[in-house]
Design a protein around this motif. Sequence first.
Motif, PDB file in Angstrom:
ATOM      1  N   PHE A  90     -26.670  31.613 -23.454  1.00  0.00           N
ATOM      2  CA  PHE A  90     -25.676  30.553 -23.296  1.00  0.00           C
ATOM      3  C   PHE A  90     -24.240  31.079 -23.325  1.00  0.00           C
ATOM      4  O   PHE A  90     -23.297  30.343 -23.023  1.00  0.00           O
ATOM      5  CB  PHE A  90     -25.855  29.479 -24.386  1.00  0.00           C
ATOM      6  CG  PHE A  90     -25.543  29.946 -25.783  1.00  0.00           C
ATOM      7  CD1 PHE A  90     -24.291  29.739 -26.342  1.00  0.00           C
ATOM      8  CD2 PHE A  90     -26.500  30.594 -26.545  1.00  0.00           C
ATOM      9  CE1 PHE A  90     -24.001  30.159 -27.632  1.00  0.00           C
ATOM     10  CE2 PHE A  90     -26.232  31.011 -27.833  1.00  0.00           C
ATOM     11  CZ  PHE A  90     -24.976  30.795 -28.372  1.00  0.00           C
ATOM     12  N   LEU A  91     -24.055  32.374 -23.672  1.00  0.00           N
ATOM     13  CA  LEU A  91     -22.720  32.970 -23.681  1.00  0.00           C
ATOM     14  C   LEU A  91     -22.813  34.432 -23.258  1.00  0.00           C
ATOM     15  O   LEU A  91     -23.804  35.112 -23.564  1.00  0.00           O
ATOM     16  CB  LEU A  91     -22.098  32.896 -25.078  1.00  0.00           C
ATOM     17  CG  LEU A  91     -21.224  31.700 -25.425  1.00  0.00           C
ATOM     18  CD1 LEU A  91     -20.784  31.771 -26.871  1.00  0.00           C
ATOM     19  CD2 LEU A  91     -20.009  31.616 -24.505  1.00  0.00           C
ATOM     20  N   HIS A  92     -21.751  34.903 -22.579  1.00  0.00           N
ATOM     21  CA  HIS A  92     -21.678  36.311 -22.189  1.00  0.00           C
ATOM     22  C   HIS A  92     -20.319  36.866 -22.616  1.00  0.00           C
ATOM     23  O   HIS A  92     -19.320  36.142 -22.666  1.00  0.00           O
ATOM     24  CB  HIS A  92     -21.869  36.462 -20.681  1.00  0.00           C
ATOM     25  CG  HIS A  92     -23.227  36.041 -20.206  1.00  0.00           C
ATOM     26  ND1 HIS A  92     -24.300  36.895 -20.159  1.00  0.00           N
ATOM     27  CD2 HIS A  92     -23.686  34.836 -19.786  1.00  0.00           C
ATOM     28  CE1 HIS A  92     -25.360  36.246 -19.726  1.00  0.00           C
ATOM     29  NE2 HIS A  92     -25.020  34.992 -19.493  1.00  0.00           N
ATOM     30  N   LYS A 141     -24.717  24.045 -24.369  1.00  0.00           N
ATOM     31  CA  LYS A 141     -24.429  24.049 -22.937  1.00  0.00           C
ATOM     32  C   LYS A 141     -23.162  23.268 -22.632  1.00  0.00           C
ATOM     33  O   LYS A 141     -22.353  23.673 -21.775  1.00  0.00           O
ATOM     34  CB  LYS A 141     -25.621  23.456 -22.168  1.00  0.00           C
ATOM     35  CG  LYS A 141     -25.432  23.417 -20.663  1.00  0.00           C
ATOM     36  CD  LYS A 141     -25.310  24.802 -20.072  1.00  0.00           C
ATOM     37  CE  LYS A 141     -25.213  24.755 -18.563  1.00  0.00           C
ATOM     38  NZ  LYS A 141     -25.002  26.103 -17.972  1.00  0.00           N
ATOM     39  N   PHE A 146     -20.136  25.393 -23.790  1.00  0.00           N
ATOM     40  CA  PHE A 146     -19.887  26.569 -22.956  1.00  0.00           C
ATOM     41  C   PHE A 146     -20.617  26.395 -21.619  1.00  0.00           C
ATOM     42  O   PHE A 146     -21.642  27.036 -21.374  1.00  0.00           O
ATOM     43  CB  PHE A 146     -20.368  27.839 -23.670  1.00  0.00           C
ATOM     44  CG  PHE A 146     -19.884  27.965 -25.088  1.00  0.00           C
ATOM     45  CD1 PHE A 146     -18.564  28.270 -25.363  1.00  0.00           C
ATOM     46  CD2 PHE A 146     -20.763  27.756 -26.156  1.00  0.00           C
ATOM     47  CE1 PHE A 146     -18.114  28.379 -26.669  1.00  0.00           C
ATOM     48  CE2 PHE A 146     -20.322  27.865 -27.458  1.00  0.00           C
ATOM     49  CZ  PHE A 146     -18.990  28.168 -27.722  1.00  0.00           C
ATOM     50  N   GLY A 169     -20.572  29.721 -19.820  1.00  0.00           N
ATOM     51  CA  GLY A 169     -20.955  30.834 -20.675  1.00  0.00           C
ATOM     52  C   GLY A 169     -20.103  32.075 -20.521  1.00  0.00           C
ATOM     53  O   GLY A 169     -20.586  33.193 -20.735  1.00  0.00           O
TER      54      GLY A 169
END
Length: 296
Positions: A157-159, A279, A282, A285
């Motif tokens: 869900f995040l980078h 979601k 972010f 993400g």
Amino acid sequence: MDLVALADFNLVARHGGFGKAARASNRPKATLSRRVTELEAALELRLFERGARNLKLTEEGRALHERTAALLIEIDETASAIVSGAEKPRGRLRVSAPLLLSQTAMGKIAAGFALKYPDVKLEVTTEDRAVDMIEEGYDLVIRVNPDPDESLVGRAFLHDRLVVVASPDLPRLAGENAAPGVVRGSGDRQTWSVTTPKGPAKIKIEPVLVLSSLIMVRDAVRAGVGAARLPISLVTHDLNDGSLTHWGDIEGSDIALWALYPSRRLLSARVSAFLDFLKQAFPNGTPDELASYIGR
């Protein structure tokens, strides 16, 4: 199989003993012991090793607990949803999150979720280690670049990515000269491979500070002590206002934060709600979204 006895077995397994389970459920210890003994007799299996002072699941008991605990929760939640007439998230939700996310964003995430879903009792603990979800009773864990696990499923869900940053007053040295560095972990001399607008480069670092938290590392870099490798989301605002300079991106440092949960056909309403909330927080993400969410 007696579902009541099975539920009592899982209660004892989850709390690690008859006494603790009795106190948590406000039920007689003798009743729980009798139910578990009856279940063992019906299955013709020993589910617990009973010592003088402790209780330990046998291999068969562990397998039964892992395969039935989630199912019983789903049965209970389905019944509650039918009674209430809606699939409304309710009950306890235990989440394990890594240290940096907990320090920077999880308080805001948890508060927003609690306001939106007041019937869910959210409990968040901070762990960088790989917790055992079943044994330790977690509904969902958030992990950084997790190893593949057949028992878990989930989504990224995040980078983020690692960059080398330093104070504008700190000169960037070339050749064999080493720049002072603030590091997490080893205090040995290091060489960092980075990508810059001019191409690949090597940065030699002589650690002058070894710290255990990336928040501490960032604060030390802000003070001008040395250069450091940090997630770009953590220093985006400093780079934008010029209080830190960007020396390059660490090669191969892509970071993905995953929300993981036990692999099963149905998700509880509260876990689904938490995943949807992440979601919404972010939507793309990206590191910039996380930086904006964190703020200064």
